[in-house]
Design a protein around this motif. Structure first.
Motif, PDB file in Angstrom:
ATOM      1  N   ILE A  70     -45.378 -35.706  89.298  1.00 49.34           N
ATOM      2  CA  ILE A  70     -44.234 -36.511  88.883  1.00 49.34           C
ATOM      3  C   ILE A  70     -43.245 -35.585  88.188  1.00 49.34           C
ATOM      4  O   ILE A  70     -43.583 -34.926  87.192  1.00 49.34           O
ATOM      5  CB  ILE A  70     -44.640 -37.643  87.912  1.00 49.34           C
ATOM      6  CG1 ILE A  70     -45.788 -38.482  88.481  1.00 49.34           C
ATOM      7  CG2 ILE A  70     -43.429 -38.490  87.539  1.00 49.34           C
ATOM      8  CD1 ILE A  70     -45.475 -39.293  89.695  1.00 49.34           C
ATOM      9  N   GLN A 125     -39.407 -36.717  83.624  1.00 45.02           N
ATOM     10  CA  GLN A 125     -38.684 -37.970  83.449  1.00 45.02           C
ATOM     11  C   GLN A 125     -37.983 -37.959  82.098  1.00 45.02           C
ATOM     12  O   GLN A 125     -38.535 -37.477  81.109  1.00 45.02           O
ATOM     13  CB  GLN A 125     -39.645 -39.168  83.522  1.00 45.02           C
ATOM     14  CG  GLN A 125     -40.309 -39.327  84.881  1.00 45.02           C
ATOM     15  CD  GLN A 125     -39.290 -39.648  85.953  1.00 45.02           C
ATOM     16  OE1 GLN A 125     -38.565 -40.635  85.881  1.00 45.02           O
ATOM     17  NE2 GLN A 125     -39.221 -38.790  86.957  1.00 45.02           N
ATOM     18  N   LEU A 170     -42.454 -42.939  83.837  1.00 44.76           N
ATOM     19  CA  LEU A 170     -43.642 -42.296  84.393  1.00 44.76           C
ATOM     20  C   LEU A 170     -44.579 -43.326  85.007  1.00 44.76           C
ATOM     21  O   LEU A 170     -45.130 -43.112  86.095  1.00 44.76           O
ATOM     22  CB  LEU A 170     -44.373 -41.493  83.314  1.00 44.76           C
ATOM     23  CG  LEU A 170     -43.709 -40.204  82.859  1.00 44.76           C
ATOM     24  CD1 LEU A 170     -44.380 -39.687  81.594  1.00 44.76           C
ATOM     25  CD2 LEU A 170     -43.724 -39.155  83.960  1.00 44.76           C
ATOM     26  N   CYS A 214     -43.250 -44.371  88.340  1.00 39.68           N
ATOM     27  CA  CYS A 214     -43.460 -43.303  89.317  1.00 39.68           C
ATOM     28  C   CYS A 214     -44.918 -43.243  89.765  1.00 39.68           C
ATOM     29  O   CYS A 214     -45.212 -43.090  90.966  1.00 39.68           O
ATOM     30  CB  CYS A 214     -43.031 -41.957  88.737  1.00 39.68           C
ATOM     31  SG  CYS A 214     -41.257 -41.787  88.478  1.00 39.68           S
TER      32      CYS A 214
END
Length: 131
Positions: free
Chosen positions: A31, A34, A60, A63
């Motif tokens: 990921i 963010q 997060l 995601c």
């Protein structure tokens, strides 16, 4: 159900609030970092690292869900913060999402700046999702 393990390495000081090692079988998910932008691209919590961290962890979470994962699958967090004094507020936000008994491996780094001056926190995550 997560198949992650958090072995305790011999000869390494006990970790406080993170694991030194997290591993498991499955599919790797990365990921990107963010920041505290809501779905319309507006900054949440200007000047407030705790509010920004809460939005970051919500992002997060979204995601991870898009990848078929949850925070139980996260093996590593990379935390970038413009003021390390904000770490306690970030940990409060993190602890609302992670298993504090077996937290992911983590690195926290104070940086001079992030991509916009008003952004105080950026967090990336790596997960392993059981096949």
């Amino acid at each position: 159900m997560s198949q992650l393990s958090h072995p305790t390495p011999a000869g390494v000081a006990r970790a406080n609030g993170y694991s030194h090692v997290a591993t498991g079988p499955g599919r790797w998910v990365a990921i990107a970092g963010q920041v505290a932008l809501d779905e319309s691209g507006e900054l949440v919590g200007p000047g407030d690292a705790g509010a920004q961290a809460r939005q970051v962890f919500a992002n997060l979470d979204a995601c991870l869900q898009a990848a078929g994962a949850t925070f139980a699958d996260v093996v590593k967090l990379g935390i970038y913060v413009t003021d390390i004094a904000a770490l306690p507020a970030i940990r409060v936000a993190r602890d609302a999402y992670v298993d504090t008994a077996n937290p992911p491996a983590s690195t926290a780094v104070q940086v001079v700046a992030l991509f916009k001056p008003e952004v105080l926190v950026e967090i990336e995550a790596y997960a392993i999702v059981a096949d």
